[in-house]
Design a protein around this motif. Structure first.
Motif: not given
Length: 327
Positions: A45-50, A268-277, A312-317
């Motif tokens: 449940h914690q990994l689901a992160n809300g 896959g590689w690229g900019g932060t927005s691309l990778k998050q998307g 920190k950004e990855i843990l917000q996913l």
């Protein structure tokens, strides 16, 4: 709640209260002798992160067997091949320097998420896809066993686990995976497969992105599960790399086993927005069990405006990746 359950949770909380630098190494880390389902469900449940989509945590997945590493730990891996400086950080530096950099990266993640112990790993490409057909005609190159032995020795010198990674080329998982059985019998050796280089349609590797179907993945899942039962091993971790939808077809038909912990790793590689998307569109939308995220020391910063995502950004996913790979 049973006294044994309360005691286990108390022990677990005490473990997490210890500073990362003072925690025991992998030989003493959280290797669960008895699965506490309440604790397991809480961690999932914690990994689901809300997550609000209802996809995470994934419903009706099998509870792992004793000895499972996930989700009780996070894995931070260095990826590559010892014969190539261009395939990843694992082969880019002399072993001592590479291992020191990996240990430093582990400390970064321990600081970023103090609630989750971190296990280092070497993720070694032991079958590499080739543009040339080669002597076997399969467009792949199988690394000599002595090279695999050297990687295992390096990993164990820092109490890390090992992943053997396969790029099929024109071959199949049914052909390549059994060749690695003598290593997969080892309790600290796990498996990864890269569908990008599974060239079912006959294209030369690198000319087109390959694909694996749930049928292929199910073969490997069952193969690993049978090994765990046959040799009385702790559960295996099985990584599939992915950055397009076509790389994995019929994901909903993937069959899980309590003997195998399945990770869909966002490649896959690229900019932060691309990778998050890409993570949201390709991995989070098609849930299987656990997720991973790959970072590229070089390719993620190819453009001046690009940078690597921070822990920190990855843990917000949503969900949070439990497997982190650096190339």
């Amino acid at each position: 709640m049973k006294k044994t359950t309360i005691a286990f949770i108390a022990l677990f909380c005490f473990y997490l209260s210890v500073k990362a630098a003072d925690r025991p190494k992998i030989t003493d880390t959280i290797t669960v002798k008895r699965i506490d389902t309440l604790l397991y469900d809480s961690l999932m449940h914690q990994l689901a992160n809300g997550d609000k989509t209802g996809r995470w945590p994934v419903k009706n997945t099998p509870k792992p067997l004793p000895g499972a590493l996930l989700p009780f730990n996070r894995i931070v891996a260095y990826y590559g091949n010892m014969y190539s400086k261009n395939m990843g950080v694992l082969g880019q530096y002399p072993p001592k320097i590479m291992l020191a950099k990996l240990k430093a990266e582990v400390k970064v993640w321990e600081k970023a998420d103090t609630t989750t112990p971190v296990i280092p790993a070497l993720h070694y490409i032991c079958v590499t896809a080739q543009a040339d057909a080669g002597s076997n005609g399969l467009h792949n190159l199988r690394m000599p066993f002595k090279q695999i032995d050297s990687v295992i020795h390096m990993a164990r010198s820092i109490h890390a686990i090992i992943f053997l990674d396969v790029q099929n080329g024109f071959s199949t998982v049914q052909t390549e995976i059994p060749r690695l059985e003598k290593y997969l019998q080892m309790p600290d050796v796990h498996l990864g497969i890269d569908p990008e280089f599974s060239m079912k349609e006959g294209s030369v590797p690198g000319k087109r992105i390959g694909t694996l179907d749930a049928e292929d993945i199910n073969y490997v899942n069952k193969y690993l599960a049978d090994l765990v039962k046959k040799y009385n091993l702790p559960p295996k971790i099985f990584i599939i790399h992915r950055f397009t939808q076509r790389m994995v077809t019929n994901y909903q038909k993937i069959k899980l086993h309590p003997e195998v912990q399945f990770v869909m790793d966002m490649d896959g590689w690229g900019g932060t927005s691309l990778k998050q998307g890409t993570y949201r569109q390709i991995v989070a939308r098609e849930p299987v069990q656990f997720t991973g995220f790959k970072l590229f020391y070089k390719n993620d910063i190819k453009k001046d405006t690009h940078r690597m995502l921070t822990p920190k950004e990855i843990l917000q996913l949503k969900p949070r990746p439990i497997y982190i790979q650096y190339q």
